[in-house]
Design a protein around this motif. Structure first.
Motif, PDB file in Angstrom:
ATOM      1  N   PRO A  11      -1.200   4.459   3.630  1.00  0.00           N
ATOM      2  CA  PRO A  11      -2.633   4.502   3.332  1.00  0.00           C
ATOM      3  C   PRO A  11      -2.943   4.280   1.859  1.00  0.00           C
ATOM      4  O   PRO A  11      -4.018   4.650   1.391  1.00  0.00           O
ATOM      5  CB  PRO A  11      -3.029   5.922   3.761  1.00  0.00           C
ATOM      6  CG  PRO A  11      -1.804   6.709   3.569  1.00  0.00           C
ATOM      7  CD  PRO A  11      -0.650   5.814   3.839  1.00  0.00           C
ATOM      8  N   PHE A  12      -1.994   3.688   1.124  1.00  0.00           N
ATOM      9  CA  PHE A  12      -2.234   3.426  -0.290  1.00  0.00           C
ATOM     10  C   PHE A  12      -1.471   2.177  -0.684  1.00  0.00           C
ATOM     11  O   PHE A  12      -0.654   1.661   0.079  1.00  0.00           O
ATOM     12  CB  PHE A  12      -1.779   4.623  -1.146  1.00  0.00           C
ATOM     13  CG  PHE A  12      -0.315   4.936  -1.010  1.00  0.00           C
ATOM     14  CD1 PHE A  12       0.138   5.787  -0.013  1.00  0.00           C
ATOM     15  CD2 PHE A  12       0.616   4.387  -1.872  1.00  0.00           C
ATOM     16  CE1 PHE A  12       1.483   6.070   0.132  1.00  0.00           C
ATOM     17  CE2 PHE A  12       1.966   4.670  -1.735  1.00  0.00           C
ATOM     18  CZ  PHE A  12       2.391   5.515  -0.734  1.00  0.00           C
ATOM     19  N   PHE A  13      -1.761   1.700  -1.894  1.00  0.00           N
ATOM     20  CA  PHE A  13      -1.090   0.519  -2.426  1.00  0.00           C
ATOM     21  C   PHE A  13       0.005   1.007  -3.363  1.00  0.00           C
ATOM     22  O   PHE A  13      -0.272   1.693  -4.336  1.00  0.00           O
ATOM     23  CB  PHE A  13      -2.107  -0.355  -3.168  1.00  0.00           C
ATOM     24  CG  PHE A  13      -1.480  -1.457  -3.966  1.00  0.00           C
ATOM     25  CD1 PHE A  13      -1.539  -1.469  -5.349  1.00  0.00           C
ATOM     26  CD2 PHE A  13      -0.837  -2.507  -3.327  1.00  0.00           C
ATOM     27  CE1 PHE A  13      -0.964  -2.492  -6.077  1.00  0.00           C
ATOM     28  CE2 PHE A  13      -0.264  -3.531  -4.046  1.00  0.00           C
ATOM     29  CZ  PHE A  13      -0.328  -3.526  -5.433  1.00  0.00           C
ATOM     30  N   MET A  14       1.237   0.664  -3.057  1.00  0.00           N
ATOM     31  CA  MET A  14       2.366   1.153  -3.858  1.00  0.00           C
ATOM     32  C   MET A  14       2.591   0.173  -5.009  1.00  0.00           C
ATOM     33  O   MET A  14       2.849  -1.006  -4.780  1.00  0.00           O
ATOM     34  CB  MET A  14       3.607   1.221  -2.961  1.00  0.00           C
ATOM     35  CG  MET A  14       4.723   2.027  -3.539  1.00  0.00           C
ATOM     36  SD  MET A  14       6.184   1.958  -2.498  1.00  0.00           S
ATOM     37  CE  MET A  14       5.768   3.129  -1.260  1.00  0.00           C
TER      38      MET A  14
ATOM     39  N   HIS B 265      -9.749  -2.264   0.268  1.00  0.00           N
ATOM     40  CA  HIS B 265      -8.524  -1.626  -0.214  1.00  0.00           C
ATOM     41  C   HIS B 265      -7.290  -2.376   0.242  1.00  0.00           C
ATOM     42  O   HIS B 265      -7.316  -3.081   1.245  1.00  0.00           O
ATOM     43  CB  HIS B 265      -8.456  -0.177   0.283  1.00  0.00           C
ATOM     44  CG  HIS B 265      -9.498   0.686  -0.322  1.00  0.00           C
ATOM     45  ND1 HIS B 265      -9.574   0.922  -1.665  1.00  0.00           N
ATOM     46  CD2 HIS B 265     -10.518   1.369   0.240  1.00  0.00           C
ATOM     47  CE1 HIS B 265     -10.597   1.712  -1.907  1.00  0.00           C
ATOM     48  NE2 HIS B 265     -11.185   2.006  -0.771  1.00  0.00           N
ATOM     49  N   ARG B 266      -6.228  -2.169  -0.513  1.00  0.00           N
ATOM     50  CA  ARG B 266      -4.952  -2.806  -0.156  1.00  0.00           C
ATOM     51  C   ARG B 266      -3.952  -1.738   0.270  1.00  0.00           C
ATOM     52  O   ARG B 266      -3.952  -0.632  -0.255  1.00  0.00           O
ATOM     53  CB  ARG B 266      -4.398  -3.571  -1.354  1.00  0.00           C
ATOM     54  CG  ARG B 266      -5.213  -4.816  -1.669  1.00  0.00           C
ATOM     55  CD  ARG B 266      -4.549  -5.638  -2.722  1.00  0.00           C
ATOM     56  NE  ARG B 266      -4.568  -4.993  -4.009  1.00  0.00           N
ATOM     57  CZ  ARG B 266      -3.803  -5.370  -5.029  1.00  0.00           C
ATOM     58  NH1 ARG B 266      -2.964  -6.361  -4.882  1.00  0.00           N
ATOM     59  NH2 ARG B 266      -3.874  -4.729  -6.172  1.00  0.00           N
ATOM     60  N   TYR B 267      -3.108  -2.091   1.208  1.00  0.00           N
ATOM     61  CA  TYR B 267      -2.139  -1.132   1.745  1.00  0.00           C
ATOM     62  C   TYR B 267      -0.766  -1.777   1.769  1.00  0.00           C
ATOM     63  O   TYR B 267      -0.610  -2.931   2.159  1.00  0.00           O
ATOM     64  CB  TYR B 267      -2.531  -0.711   3.169  1.00  0.00           C
ATOM     65  CG  TYR B 267      -3.931  -0.174   3.268  1.00  0.00           C
ATOM     66  CD1 TYR B 267      -4.929  -0.876   3.912  1.00  0.00           C
ATOM     67  CD2 TYR B 267      -4.263   1.058   2.691  1.00  0.00           C
ATOM     68  CE1 TYR B 267      -6.211  -0.388   3.992  1.00  0.00           C
ATOM     69  CE2 TYR B 267      -5.549   1.553   2.763  1.00  0.00           C
ATOM     70  CZ  TYR B 267      -6.519   0.828   3.416  1.00  0.00           C
ATOM     71  OH  TYR B 267      -7.790   1.325   3.497  1.00  0.00           O
ATOM     72  N   THR B 268       0.247  -1.005   1.397  1.00  0.00           N
ATOM     73  CA  THR B 268       1.617  -1.514   1.405  1.00  0.00           C
ATOM     74  C   THR B 268       2.194  -1.362   2.804  1.00  0.00           C
ATOM     75  O   THR B 268       1.993  -0.351   3.467  1.00  0.00           O
ATOM     76  CB  THR B 268       2.477  -0.731   0.405  1.00  0.00           C
ATOM     77  OG1 THR B 268       1.851  -0.797  -0.872  1.00  0.00           O
ATOM     78  CG2 THR B 268       3.870  -1.304   0.297  1.00  0.00           C
ATOM     79  N   ILE B 269       2.923  -2.374   3.246  1.00  0.00           N
ATOM     80  CA  ILE B 269       3.550  -2.344   4.573  1.00  0.00           C
ATOM     81  C   ILE B 269       5.052  -2.169   4.386  1.00  0.00           C
ATOM     82  O   ILE B 269       5.667  -2.895   3.603  1.00  0.00           O
ATOM     83  CB  ILE B 269       3.312  -3.676   5.324  1.00  0.00           C
ATOM     84  CG1 ILE B 269       1.860  -4.097   5.241  1.00  0.00           C
ATOM     85  CG2 ILE B 269       3.813  -3.594   6.742  1.00  0.00           C
ATOM     86  CD1 ILE B 269       0.989  -3.549   6.281  1.00  0.00           C
TER      87      ILE B 269
END
Lengths: 293, 137
Positions: free
Chosen positions: A134-137, A268-272
């Motif tokens: 739920p966040f951009f790493m 928003h951007r999210y890390t996969i």
């Protein structure tokens, strides 16, 4: 003028395509599973795995324990170089008898799941799962390998490995609380409860035992608390697949009897991540203290 | 009839074994005359060679598109394209957009409600009333 010379210069350094079995559109054409041995993995894929640094693990490890900076061990030539885990404690791990007896049975069962915690949020994962965080790493690139070392449960069909419950922070009286009479000059007596501050040497074994060892699970005390397994018991790795954005959403902000409507855009951007490996270590491997992989 | 073996193929799982970047090609279009392409021109001369050296697996094409705004176009393994117009941007901003294209997957932007996506069967099995503790009436 840029085009021709620059284009030629850029295209000259292009590497040949990886073998057919690695290409995703052609992956269905083989029935044999190819593990990435030294001869098979083309150079760019090895380079991307080596991009990982030990700093990224420090973010994931338990914040209370001192971070032991372990140097990256040089793995055997067949596997890409992966950094060693930072263990939660420097003391040798003490396995209880039930763990010793049942861990081989847990290992022997086919599929496993792990409840891994990333920034204290649990994700129930098996090998091959895709996790959208739920966040951009920041400071990770696609292809980097992360080691998830915080887990609360590991299980298979019939067995589950759990951590012992966390020590309860009891607000009520402890075993060492004493009731003292306050020194007052008047006729009204005043009692107060005092917890004597324990001196480092004279801490009685019973009080420490009561404070640190909790019974298995007391719901009203353990509410919201999660205790983690020792990270030397398992290996859980995930690859950063990339970054995904949500569709643009617009929030309209206004008040009653106010004609002005302000629009705020969010995207928003999210890390996969993709889980590469979920593995439970054997009793000999844990007690041997072998930190490689 | 003798038992027939099931024919199965290996399921592709990018990342579990080896990892393959989804972005396979990037096109850079610039213009020598347009003022909006100033940042793009500077990016192509100064920043792009280092990016190309760090990412040998991505095919890079640079070509002029005279009289138009500068554009970045990414092509992905699933066949999709994504174009970003980088008019009036500084080279650092253009590099951010290039990283965005590189880390993308080519899939349509979708709002995912559940964080974990899995193709595996459940490890502990589906509940059944006939197994386990049973009912106590």
């Amino acid at each position: 003028m840029l085009s021709r010379t620059l284009k030629r210069a850029l295209l000259d350094s292009r590497l040949p395509l990886p073998p057919t079995f690695l290409l995703p559109w052609a992956a269905g054409l083989t029935t044999v599973s190819h593990t990435p041995e030294a001869g098979n993995v083309p150079p760019p894929l090895i380079d991307s795995a080596q991009h990982v640094s030990t700093d990224r693990q420090a973010m994931k490890s338990a914040s209370k324990q001192p971070k032991s900076a372990s140097p990256a061990h040089t793995a055997p030539a067949t596997a890409p170089k992966l950094p060693a885990p930072s263990s939660t404690g420097t003391s040798p791990i003490a396995l209880s008898q039930s763990v010793r007896d049942l861990l081989p049975l847990l290992q022997a069962q086919g599929s496993h799941y792990i409840t891994a915690h990333i920034f204290d949020r649990p994700y129930l994962l098996t090998q091959g799962d895709t996790v959208r965080l739920p966040f951009f790493m920041k400071d990770v690139a696609p292809g980097d390998i992360l080691r998830l070392n915080k887990a609360s449960n590991i299980g298979s069909r019939d067995y589950t490995l759990k951590a012992s419950a966390a020590a309860p922070k009891l607000k009520s009286s402890t075993t060492t609380t004493v009731e003292v009479l306050d020194p007052t000059s008047g006729s009204l007596a005043s009692h107060s409860r005092v917890m004597p501050t324990p001196s480092p040497d004279s801490e009685t074994p019973s009080s420490t035992a009561a404070r640190t060892m909790a019974p298995h699970f007391i719901p009203h005390i353990a509410k919201g608390k999660v205790s983690y397994l020792d990270d030397r018991l398992f290996v859980c790795r995930a690859v950063v697949m990339g970054v995904e954005a949500e569709p643009m959403r617009v929030k309209e902000k206004t008040k009653r009897r106010q004609r002005k409507v302000k629009s705020v855009k969010s995207k928003h951007r999210y890390t996969i991540l993709k889980v590469k490996e979920v593995r439970i270590r054997g009793v000999e491997e844990i007690e041997g203290g072998d930190e490689l992989d | 009839m003798p038992l027939q073996a099931l024919r199965t193929v290996a399921k592709p799982q990018n990342g579990v074994g080896a990892f393959i970047l989804q972005c396979k090609r990037l096109d850079f279009h610039y213009c020598d005359w347009a003022g909006s392409s100033k940042g793009m021109n500077a990016f192509l001369t100064k920043t792009l060679p280092a990016f190309a050296a760090r990412n040998p697996g991505i095919e890079l094409h640079v070509s002029p598109r005279p009289g138009r705004h500068p554009v970045l176009r990414g092509a992905y393994i699933n066949g999709c394209h994504k174009a970003i117009c980088v008019r009036n941007m500084q080279p650092a901003e253009i590099l951010d957009k290039v990283q965005l294209l590189k880390a993308g997957s080519g899939e349509k932007l979708r709002r995912e409600r559940r964080p974990v996506k899995s193709a595996n069967e459940s490890v502990r099995g589906v509940w059944s009333p006939f197994h386990g503790g049973g009912y106590k009436v």
